[in-house]
Design a protein around this motif. Structure first.
Motif, PDB file in Angstrom:
ATOM      1  N   VAL A   4     -19.511  32.563  42.928  1.00  0.00           N
ATOM      2  CA  VAL A   4     -18.651  33.750  42.820  1.00  0.00           C
ATOM      3  C   VAL A   4     -17.736  33.851  44.030  1.00  0.00           C
ATOM      4  CG1 VAL A   4     -18.645  36.251  42.670  1.00  0.00           C
ATOM      5  CG2 VAL A   4     -20.361  34.939  41.403  1.00  0.00           C
ATOM      6  N   SER A   5     -18.276  33.600  45.202  1.00  0.00           N
ATOM      7  CA  SER A   5     -17.454  33.682  46.417  1.00  0.00           C
ATOM      8  C   SER A   5     -16.363  32.630  46.398  1.00  0.00           C
ATOM      9  CB  SER A   5     -18.348  33.526  47.643  1.00  0.00           C
ATOM     10  OG  SER A   5     -19.326  34.542  47.683  1.00  0.00           O
ATOM     11  N   ALA A   6     -16.676  31.430  45.913  1.00  0.00           N
ATOM     12  CA  ALA A   6     -15.669  30.374  45.845  1.00  0.00           C
ATOM     13  C   ALA A   6     -14.543  30.752  44.894  1.00  0.00           C
ATOM     14  CB  ALA A   6     -16.327  29.063  45.413  1.00  0.00           C
ATOM     15  N   ARG A   7     -14.899  31.353  43.766  1.00  0.00           N
ATOM     16  CA  ARG A   7     -13.861  31.790  42.816  1.00  0.00           C
ATOM     17  C   ARG A   7     -12.988  32.880  43.426  1.00  0.00           C
ATOM     18  NH1 ARG A   7     -17.328  32.203  37.147  1.00  0.00           N
ATOM     19  NH2 ARG A   7     -17.627  29.932  36.853  1.00  0.00           N
ATOM     20  N   MET A   8     -13.586  33.799  44.141  1.00  0.00           N
ATOM     21  CA  MET A   8     -12.798  34.860  44.785  1.00  0.00           C
ATOM     22  C   MET A   8     -11.834  34.288  45.814  1.00  0.00           C
ATOM     23  SD  MET A   8     -13.520  37.822  43.491  1.00  0.00           S
ATOM     24  CE  MET A   8     -12.914  38.876  44.787  1.00  0.00           C
ATOM     25  N   ALA A   9     -12.292  33.277  46.558  1.00  0.00           N
ATOM     26  CA  ALA A   9     -11.426  32.656  47.561  1.00  0.00           C
ATOM     27  C   ALA A   9     -10.242  31.963  46.912  1.00  0.00           C
ATOM     28  CB  ALA A   9     -12.228  31.665  48.410  1.00  0.00           C
ATOM     29  N   ARG A  10     -10.498  31.236  45.795  1.00  0.00           N
ATOM     30  CA  ARG A  10      -9.394  30.561  45.107  1.00  0.00           C
ATOM     31  C   ARG A  10      -8.407  31.575  44.515  1.00  0.00           C
ATOM     32  NH1 ARG A  10     -13.635  27.024  43.429  1.00  0.00           N
ATOM     33  NH2 ARG A  10     -13.837  28.157  41.450  1.00  0.00           N
ATOM     34  N   LEU A  11      -8.932  32.667  43.966  1.00  0.00           N
ATOM     35  CA  LEU A  11      -8.051  33.701  43.407  1.00  0.00           C
ATOM     36  C   LEU A  11      -7.184  34.341  44.491  1.00  0.00           C
ATOM     37  CD1 LEU A  11      -7.159  35.442  41.007  1.00  0.00           C
ATOM     38  CD2 LEU A  11      -9.088  36.974  41.494  1.00  0.00           C
ATOM     39  N   ALA A  13      -6.229  32.940  47.293  1.00  0.00           N
ATOM     40  CA  ALA A  13      -5.226  31.963  47.712  1.00  0.00           C
ATOM     41  C   ALA A  13      -4.081  31.895  46.707  1.00  0.00           C
ATOM     42  CB  ALA A  13      -5.868  30.597  47.886  1.00  0.00           C
ATOM     43  N   ALA A  14      -4.402  31.946  45.397  1.00  0.00           N
ATOM     44  CA  ALA A  14      -3.350  31.892  44.373  1.00  0.00           C
ATOM     45  C   ALA A  14      -2.448  33.115  44.439  1.00  0.00           C
ATOM     46  CB  ALA A  14      -3.988  31.776  42.993  1.00  0.00           C
ATOM     47  N   VAL A  15      -3.040  34.307  44.606  1.00  0.00           N
ATOM     48  CA  VAL A  15      -2.245  35.532  44.699  1.00  0.00           C
ATOM     49  C   VAL A  15      -1.349  35.498  45.933  1.00  0.00           C
ATOM     50  CG1 VAL A  15      -2.365  38.017  45.021  1.00  0.00           C
ATOM     51  CG2 VAL A  15      -3.882  36.904  43.381  1.00  0.00           C
ATOM     52  N   SER A  16      -1.856  35.031  47.069  1.00  0.00           N
ATOM     53  CA  SER A  16      -1.050  34.949  48.298  1.00  0.00           C
ATOM     54  C   SER A  16       0.109  33.996  48.125  1.00  0.00           C
ATOM     55  CB  SER A  16      -1.936  34.516  49.462  1.00  0.00           C
ATOM     56  OG  SER A  16      -3.003  35.415  49.654  1.00  0.00           O
ATOM     57  N   THR A  17      -0.130  32.856  47.452  1.00  0.00           N
ATOM     58  CA  THR A  17       0.947  31.881  47.232  1.00  0.00           C
ATOM     59  C   THR A  17       2.036  32.470  46.346  1.00  0.00           C
ATOM     60  OG1 THR A  17      -0.657  30.084  47.456  1.00  0.00           O
ATOM     61  CG2 THR A  17       1.460  29.563  46.417  1.00  0.00           C
ATOM     62  N   MET A  18       1.644  33.169  45.277  1.00  0.00           N
ATOM     63  CA  MET A  18       2.632  33.790  44.396  1.00  0.00           C
ATOM     64  C   MET A  18       3.441  34.852  45.119  1.00  0.00           C
ATOM     65  SD  MET A  18       0.441  34.160  40.859  1.00  0.00           S
ATOM     66  CE  MET A  18       1.798  35.044  40.110  1.00  0.00           C
ATOM     67  N   ALA A  19       2.801  35.660  45.968  1.00  0.00           N
ATOM     68  CA  ALA A  19       3.523  36.689  46.717  1.00  0.00           C
ATOM     69  C   ALA A  19       4.527  36.074  47.669  1.00  0.00           C
ATOM     70  CB  ALA A  19       2.540  37.563  47.474  1.00  0.00           C
ATOM     71  N   LEU A  20       4.144  34.953  48.320  1.00  0.00           N
ATOM     72  CA  LEU A  20       5.050  34.280  49.252  1.00  0.00           C
ATOM     73  C   LEU A  20       6.251  33.707  48.527  1.00  0.00           C
ATOM     74  CD1 LEU A  20       5.615  33.303  52.129  1.00  0.00           C
ATOM     75  CD2 LEU A  20       4.241  31.281  51.629  1.00  0.00           C
ATOM     76  N   LEU A  21       6.014  33.066  47.357  1.00  0.00           N
ATOM     77  CA  LEU A  21       7.130  32.493  46.595  1.00  0.00           C
ATOM     78  C   LEU A  21       8.053  33.587  46.062  1.00  0.00           C
ATOM     79  CD1 LEU A  21       5.244  29.690  44.617  1.00  0.00           C
ATOM     80  CD2 LEU A  21       6.705  29.435  46.642  1.00  0.00           C
ATOM     81  N   SER A  22       7.479  34.723  45.656  1.00  0.00           N
ATOM     82  CA  SER A  22       8.315  35.830  45.159  1.00  0.00           C
ATOM     83  C   SER A  22       9.197  36.383  46.263  1.00  0.00           C
ATOM     84  CB  SER A  22       7.424  36.938  44.590  1.00  0.00           C
ATOM     85  OG  SER A  22       6.659  36.450  43.516  1.00  0.00           O
ATOM     86  N   ALA A  23       8.662  36.472  47.483  1.00  0.00           N
ATOM     87  CA  ALA A  23       9.468  36.970  48.600  1.00  0.00           C
ATOM     88  C   ALA A  23      10.619  36.038  48.914  1.00  0.00           C
ATOM     89  CB  ALA A  23       8.589  37.163  49.830  1.00  0.00           C
ATOM     90  N   CYS A  24      10.389  34.730  48.790  1.00  0.00           N
ATOM     91  CA  CYS A  24      11.458  33.769  49.080  1.00  0.00           C
ATOM     92  C   CYS A  24      12.511  33.731  47.982  1.00  0.00           C
ATOM     93  CB  CYS A  24      10.861  32.368  49.258  1.00  0.00           C
ATOM     94  SG  CYS A  24       9.726  32.225  50.661  1.00  0.00           S
ATOM     95  N   ALA A  25      12.170  34.217  46.781  1.00  0.00           N
ATOM     96  CA  ALA A  25      13.096  34.128  45.651  1.00  0.00           C
ATOM     97  C   ALA A  25      13.995  35.342  45.510  1.00  0.00           C
ATOM     98  CB  ALA A  25      12.309  33.923  44.363  1.00  0.00           C
ATOM     99  N   VAL A  26      13.946  36.318  46.446  1.00  0.00           N
ATOM    100  CA  VAL A  26      14.767  37.522  46.347  1.00  0.00           C
ATOM    101  C   VAL A  26      16.232  37.184  46.596  1.00  0.00           C
ATOM    102  CG1 VAL A  26      15.231  39.774  47.338  1.00  0.00           C
ATOM    103  CG2 VAL A  26      12.871  39.027  46.995  1.00  0.00           C
ATOM    104  N   THR A  27      17.115  37.582  45.691  1.00  0.00           N
ATOM    105  CA  THR A  27      18.560  37.359  45.826  1.00  0.00           C
ATOM    106  C   THR A  27      19.289  38.674  45.595  1.00  0.00           C
ATOM    107  OG1 THR A  27      18.686  36.775  43.476  1.00  0.00           O
ATOM    108  CG2 THR A  27      18.410  34.962  45.051  1.00  0.00           C
TER     109      THR A  27
END
Length: 579
Positions: A4-11, A13-27
């Motif tokens: 369960v802890s491993a799944r939470m860590a992967r989730l 990481a995925a949410v953080s990556t999506m937030a970072l990409l969304s911030a870079c895509a602002v135009t």
């Protein structure tokens, strides 16, 4: 680590990556043409929303009433004042203690087990490891903290913002006075346009017909060419003069419409008084009394007085920052750890902090604050001198404008009689058309100068009242309608200003605001009582709490008792600070 802890860590990481990409895509996203059009349409509707229609000719008092009620600049100043008063309300909350709620949840993959080691022999115990905390933990607390130094700084900041609210009120008074002065000037220019527009158009048409006739006579050589050219020159000069008058008259009504917030191009009529209605206001107040009234009521001087008081409060704040900060705290704690005997408890503490670096900067800070006070005093004295000079200058301008109007009025009377005599002679056949057009043009120009000089005299009269700080409307009105406000303005604009009528500045026109800062001590105590009732009612000790031993009479087991104890101490300390 568990699955369960491993799944939470992967989730995570995925949410953080999506937030970072969304911030870079602002135009940048510009508004579309339809959006601009919709906003323009909505703003245009908001400009004239809720206004009473003009069902009768507009008098000067009606125009002033519409300016005070609908003018957009005046609305903006009203909103500035309301914003300053709103900030004052927010500052009152800074005088209260800080109430913070914290909650948390922690989970360990394994218990926090420990082993023991002998301090002297450094031998490790052979017994099994032990732990005294659960793998799952839920904690929360409700804390009340009050920093006495922050309270003092917030107290003076609230006083400063109260002065800024008063400054906003003085700026609004100045805006109102300037608008009324501008309305006085523009109303009579628009009255000139309404009175003379038809006459100018008619005479221009007559002059153009006479010019064509003169050109035809010259072409057919029916008269001496030199005489025909002189006639054409006279007619062209008259037409040029009339067109210049027509151009000036065209813009006057649009300027008045903008002031009273009427849609440009609207057709409205002015109630222009008869010839005897254009009178000069009598002003018999001596210059010494005018100086005294200006020094007391002028909005610029009042604003500078408040700025001086703000500078003094800045000095008080700098002195407070040199003192140590004392923080009083009271916290209601909860921990779900099953190993604890008491899962709920109260904590009371006191903390003293002192930034010693501030002591090194104290001479410079105090010197800067003292310089700010001196600068504010120097500005106030210089402004008083400028206002005194302005009183003399504006009084002379008003007297000069009154004389110019008297001269223009007499000249207009002469030109009118000449034009009337010229018209009678024309009907008798003893005067040619050219001389009649010339005399009527001179009469129109004289009447325009009469309106212009009267407008300048009204403007100087309004500027004189503004300099003395006399509000153009009474402090209270019987009705908020345009007719009620217009009637009050008529009473507040007497034709004669006597020597004993010292103008007194009113605090407001329609919306009376009297910002005030209450003493912090009772307000703080009331807030403490409210917080105590709220917290003690909302956080009563639950029935399922773990059993404990017999209570110690010195402990504060209930939040109400603890808060009452802390409230008494803070209230006594607030009494000392207030004194």
């Amino acid at each position: 680590m568990t699955i369960v802890s491993a799944r939470m860590a992967r989730l995570l990481a995925a949410v953080s990556t999506m937030a970072l990409l969304s911030a870079c895509a602002v135009t940048p996203t510009p508004f579309t043409q339809d959006e601009f059009s919709a906003r323009a349409k909505a703003d245009r509707s908001a400009m004239f929303d809720g206004q009473e229609v003009m069902a009768k000719p507009l008098t000067l008092s009606d125009a002033v009433a519409r300016v005070l009620k609908y003018n957009l600049d005046k609305r903006a100043k009203m909103m500035d004042e309301a914003l300053a008063l709103g900030q004052l309300d927010l500052d009152r909350f800074d005088l209260l203690p800080k109430l913070a709620v914290n909650a948390g949840y922690t989970e360990r993959s394994a218990p926090n087990a420990t082993k023991s080691r002998d301090l002297y022999t450094q031998t490790t115990s052979t017994s099994n490891p032990s732990y005294s905390a659960d793998r799952f933990s839920i904690t929360n607390d409700l804390g009340l903290t009050w920093n006495i130094l922050d309270f003092g700084v917030s107290y003076f900041t609230a006083h400063q913002n109260a002065d800024r609210a008063l400054i906003a009120g003085e700026k609004r008074r100045k805006t109102v006075a300037n608008l009324v002065q501008e309305v006085r000037f523009t109303f009579w220019r628009a009255a000139a346009a309404q009175t003379l527009k038809g006459k100018v158009t008619e005479i221009i048409a007559n002059a153009e017909r006479a010019l064509k006739d003169s050109e035809r006579v010259e072409a057919e050589k029916l008269k001496n060419p030199t005489e025909s050219l002189r006639i054409q020159k006279t007619l062209l000069e008259s037409i040029r003069q009339l067109e210049a008058i027509d151009q000036e008259l065209t813009t006057a009504k649009a300027e008045l419409a903008a002031l009273i917030n009427v849609a440009p191009g609207s057709d409205f009529k002015l109630e222009v008084p008869a010839n005897g209605g254009m009178t000069i206001p009598a002003w018999t107040m001596p210059i010494e009394q005018m100086e005294e009234a200006a020094l007391i009521n002028n909005p610029d001087l009042r604003e500078q007085d408040y700025q001086s008081r703000i500078a003094i409060d800045d000095t008080h704040k700098e002195i407070l920052k040199l003192l140590p900060g004392v923080t009083l705290s009271f916290t209601r704690q909860y921990d779900s750890n099953s190993f604890l005997v008491d899962n709920r408890w109260n904590e009371v503490g006191t903390k003293v902090t002192w930034n010693l670096i501030n002591l090194l900067a104290a001479p410079d800070r105090l010197a800067h604050a003292d310089s700010a006070e001196k600068v504010a005093d120097a500005k106030r004295i210089a402004l008083r001198m400028a206002v005194l000079a302005q009183v003399h200058v504006v009084s002379h301008q008003f007297a000069s404008a009154a004389k110019q109007f008297e001269r223009a009025d007499k000249l207009w009377g002469i030109e009118s009689r000449l034009a009337e005599a010229s018209g009678n002679q024309q009907r008798g056949g003893t005067q040619n058309e050219i001389e009649r057009i010339s005399t009527e043009t001179s009469a129109i120009a004289a009447e325009l100068r009469r309106f212009q000089t009267y407008a300048q005299m009204q403007s100087a009269y309004g500027k004189l009242q503004s300099t003395l700080g006399a509000d153009p409307v009474p402090e209270r009105v019987a009705s908020q309608s345009l007719d009620g406000l217009s009637g009050a303005i008529v009473l507040a604009m007497p034709p004669v200003v006597k020597a004993d009528a010292v103008p007194v500045a009113a605090p407001a026109v329609i919306e009376t605001v009297t910002p005030d800062v209450p003493a912090p001590k009772p307000e703080h105590q009331d807030a403490m009582a409210w917080l105590g009732t709220f917290i003690s009612n909302g956080l009563a000790k639950p029935a399922e709490a773990a059993p404990v031993s017999a209570p110690d009479p010195e402990r504060k087991d209930s939040l109400g008792d603890g808060l009452a104890w802390l409230g008494g101490k803070i209230s006594r300390l607030a009494d000392r600070v207030g004194e």
